[in-house]
Motif scaffolding. Structure first.
Motif, mmCIF file in Angstrom:
data_model
loop_
_atom_site.group_PDB
_atom_site.id
_atom_site.type_symbol
_atom_site.label_atom_id
_atom_site.label_comp_id
_atom_site.label_asym_id
_atom_site.label_seq_id
_atom_site.Cartn_x
_atom_site.Cartn_y
_atom_site.Cartn_z
ATOM 1 N N GLN A 243 37.380 0.997 -30.223
ATOM 2 C CA GLN A 243 37.167 2.386 -30.648
ATOM 3 C C GLN A 243 36.280 2.470 -31.890
ATOM 4 O OE1 GLN A 243 38.508 5.331 -29.102
ATOM 5 N NE2 GLN A 243 36.973 6.259 -30.450
ATOM 6 N N ILE A 244 35.343 3.397 -31.843
ATOM 7 C CA ILE A 244 34.486 3.662 -33.008
ATOM 8 C C ILE A 244 34.666 5.127 -33.400
ATOM 9 C CG2 ILE A 244 32.123 3.684 -33.891
ATOM 10 C CD1 ILE A 244 31.595 1.814 -31.297
ATOM 11 N N ILE A 245 34.869 5.351 -34.692
ATOM 12 C CA ILE A 245 35.036 6.717 -35.177
ATOM 13 C C ILE A 245 34.065 6.921 -36.331
ATOM 14 C CG2 ILE A 245 36.671 8.363 -36.178
ATOM 15 C CD1 ILE A 245 38.830 6.406 -34.811
ATOM 16 N N ILE A 246 33.312 7.993 -36.243
ATOM 17 C CA ILE A 246 32.240 8.212 -37.216
ATOM 18 C C ILE A 246 32.388 9.605 -37.809
ATOM 19 C CG2 ILE A 246 29.722 8.381 -37.479
ATOM 20 C CD1 ILE A 246 29.527 6.678 -34.888
ATOM 21 N N SER A 247 32.139 9.737 -39.112
ATOM 22 C CA SER A 247 32.077 11.085 -39.659
ATOM 23 C C SER A 247 30.730 11.315 -40.314
ATOM 24 C CB SER A 247 33.176 11.320 -40.686
ATOM 25 O OG SER A 247 32.751 10.827 -41.940
ATOM 26 N N SER A 248 30.379 12.585 -40.417
ATOM 27 C CA SER A 248 29.087 12.939 -41.001
ATOM 28 C C SER A 248 29.140 14.378 -41.472
ATOM 29 C CB SER A 248 28.008 12.772 -39.935
ATOM 30 O OG SER A 248 26.774 13.263 -40.419
ATOM 31 N N ASP A 249 28.145 14.749 -42.284
ATOM 32 C CA ASP A 249 28.103 16.154 -42.698
ATOM 33 C C ASP A 249 27.431 17.035 -41.644
ATOM 34 O OD1 ASP A 249 25.598 15.078 -43.119
ATOM 35 O OD2 ASP A 249 25.263 16.062 -45.042
ATOM 36 N N LYS A 250 26.747 16.416 -40.692
ATOM 37 C CA LYS A 250 26.036 17.188 -39.660
ATOM 38 C C LYS A 250 26.244 16.560 -38.294
ATOM 39 C CE LYS A 250 21.950 18.232 -42.446
ATOM 40 N NZ LYS A 250 21.490 17.007 -43.113
#
Ligand code: ADP
Ligand code: MG
Length: 450
Positions: A243-250
């Motif tokens: 599993q890969i989980i990514i966060s970003s502002d956009k």
């Protein structure tokens, strides 16, 4: 309700999974012949997931509790029918697995950020549900999970919640949470063979995981070698169904300098956003914090904060803390509207555009290094504080017109020679330390986003 209660106990479903997926379900009809039980799912987005995950459990539980042999369950979406409102229910405590502190530290996790402490509202319910689905079935459904939204709206909290949830169910799971800044700095160090980590070890560290969480991916953008390395990390994990989980502002499509091949991969899974909280959610969050911290604050004051502070949840928390601190400072003065107004006069209704001032820089840098502004301004001389303080000096000098004397004042009354020394130290380090350069770049973006 009896069917659900049976299911929860029989399959040992956690409270949060139960409340999110099962409690909102409603039996709509029993169709005969064929004994088909039709069930209404309120949120169409998760129909597929609920069907896959819970169909069998529901069939078994229906048969056990009612004695009616249920041949299949069918799920309908609320839009198709007008159902009665779902009953709200209380929870049953279970799930007693405890995770050791060492495990949490290895994964860089904050035990306080869990689904239990996350308030769900209209602004974040999709992101919450998607995160929970991933936590329950890592690597199986939404991969990657991409969470985006503005500052202080709960992205980091949700990511830690996923990781903590997985660890609780499976303490042996290999989980790694990092900010993209840390990923970049470690890569830079590995390439230069600093801090005793080789590129091989770097790759092993990032690829040998069941779950990899990368926070604030926007900060690797534009750095080619880091994007390249992350591309390979991503592929290795994804191919192995990790599993890969990514966060970003956009969202991926709006990140301008993101390489196309990474952008398309980010869109393979599920992309969800978090918006600013509405009034009800702000109230609920404040009440939750009040309860967690053991404060006892008048409802009028809570309403006052929720009405006036709208932008983000970190500020909401900050406001509560300020009020309590002021009350303590004034000999446990009663917390009423008057005190709240006094405590919050600087936060409420400043201009729309954030001016770059030494005070603002102190706040951002403190936050970045998990310190408080008071630490930065204090006389404390530990390395963990001195260095961020010198970074503040450097940033004040390069990003504002403030003179040495006034930078010193903002930093709790320091001498201008101290400030000059700090600026020189950072400037010199920058020449020989590219990972510091990366950190400074990120801080500048945080201070002045455009
Ligand atoms: P982001 O990563 O999006 O900038 P964070 O996850 O760091 O935001 O959240 C900022 C603060 O607000 C944290 O202390 C977090 O616990 C709190 N917070 C955010 N969303 C919620 C929520 N829905 N319920 C409770 N606390 C929240
Ligand atoms: Mg964050």
């Amino acid at each position: 309700n009896e069917i659900l209660k049976y299911l929860k106990e029989e399959y040992d479903i956690s409270d949060v999974s139960f409340d999110t997926w099962l409690l909102p379900l409603e039996v709509y009809a029993l169709e005969q012949p064929g004994n088909i039980v039709k069930i209404i799912v309120p949120d169409a987005n998760f129909l597929g997931y609920i069907k896959k995950k819970y169909s069998t459990m529901l069939m078994v539980s229906i048969a056990e509790v009612t004695g009616i042999k249920c041949d299949s369950v069918q799920f309908l979406v609320e839009e198709d029918i007008v159902p009665e409102p779902a009953a709200t229910n209380q929870l049953i405590q279970n799930n007693t697995n405890t995770v050791s502190l060492a495990t949490l530290q290895n994964a860089n996790l904050n035990p306080k950020y869990t689904f239990d402490t996350f308030v769900v509202g209209a602004n974040n319910n999709l992101a919450h549900a998607a995160s929970l689905a991933v936590a329950e079935s890592p690597g199986e459904i939404y991969n990657p999970l991409f969470i985006y939204g503005g500052v202080g709206l709960g992205k980091t909290h949700l990511m830690h919640s996923i990781a903590n949830f997985i660890l609780k169910n499976n303490p042996k799971a290999k989980i790694l949470y990092v900010t993209s800044e840390k990923f970049t700095n470690e890569l830079i160090d590995a390439i230069r063979n600093k801090n005793n980590i080789s590129t091989t070890e770097f790759r092993e560290k990032y690829r040998n995981n069941d779950v990899l969480l990368i926070d604030d991916i926007q900060f690797i953008i534009g750095k080619e070698s880091t994007q390249e390395e992350f591309f390979h990390t991503f592929n290795a994990l994804h191919e192995a169904k990790k599993q890969i989980i990514i966060s970003s502002d956009k969202p991926p499509k709006e990140i301008e300098t993101l390489e196309e091949r990474l952008r398309s991969r980010f869109e393979w899974g599920l992309t969800v956003d978090i918006q600013s909280p509405d009034y009800e959610t702000r109230m609920a969050i404040l009440r939750k914090k009040e309860e967690m911290e053991g404060y006892n604050i008048d409802n009028e004051v809570i309403k006052y904060i929720a009405t006036n502070i709208k932008s983000n949840i970190r500020e909401l928390e900050g406001a509560l803390t300020k009020i309590v601190a002021l009350s303590k400072l004034e000999k446990n003065r009663e917390i009423d509207i008057e005190l709240a107004e006094k405590a919050l006069k600087d936060i409420i209704a400043p201009g729309d555009k954030q001016e770059v001032t030494p005070e603002f820089i102190i706040q951002i840098v403190a936050d970045h290094f998990n310190l408080t502004p008071l630490d930065i301004m204090s006389a404390k001389r530990s390395k963990e504080i001195v260095y961020p303080r010198q970074i503040v000096m450097y940033l004040c000098r390069t990003m504002t017109e403030t003179g040495l004397q006034n930078i010193g004042k903002a930093l709790g009354g320091r001498d201008h020679t101290t400030i000059l020394h700090g600026i020189k130290t950072i400037s010199a380090d920058l020449e020989k330390n590219p990972s510091l350069q990366n950190t400074i770049d990120i801080l500048k973006k945080k201070i002045s986003p455009q």
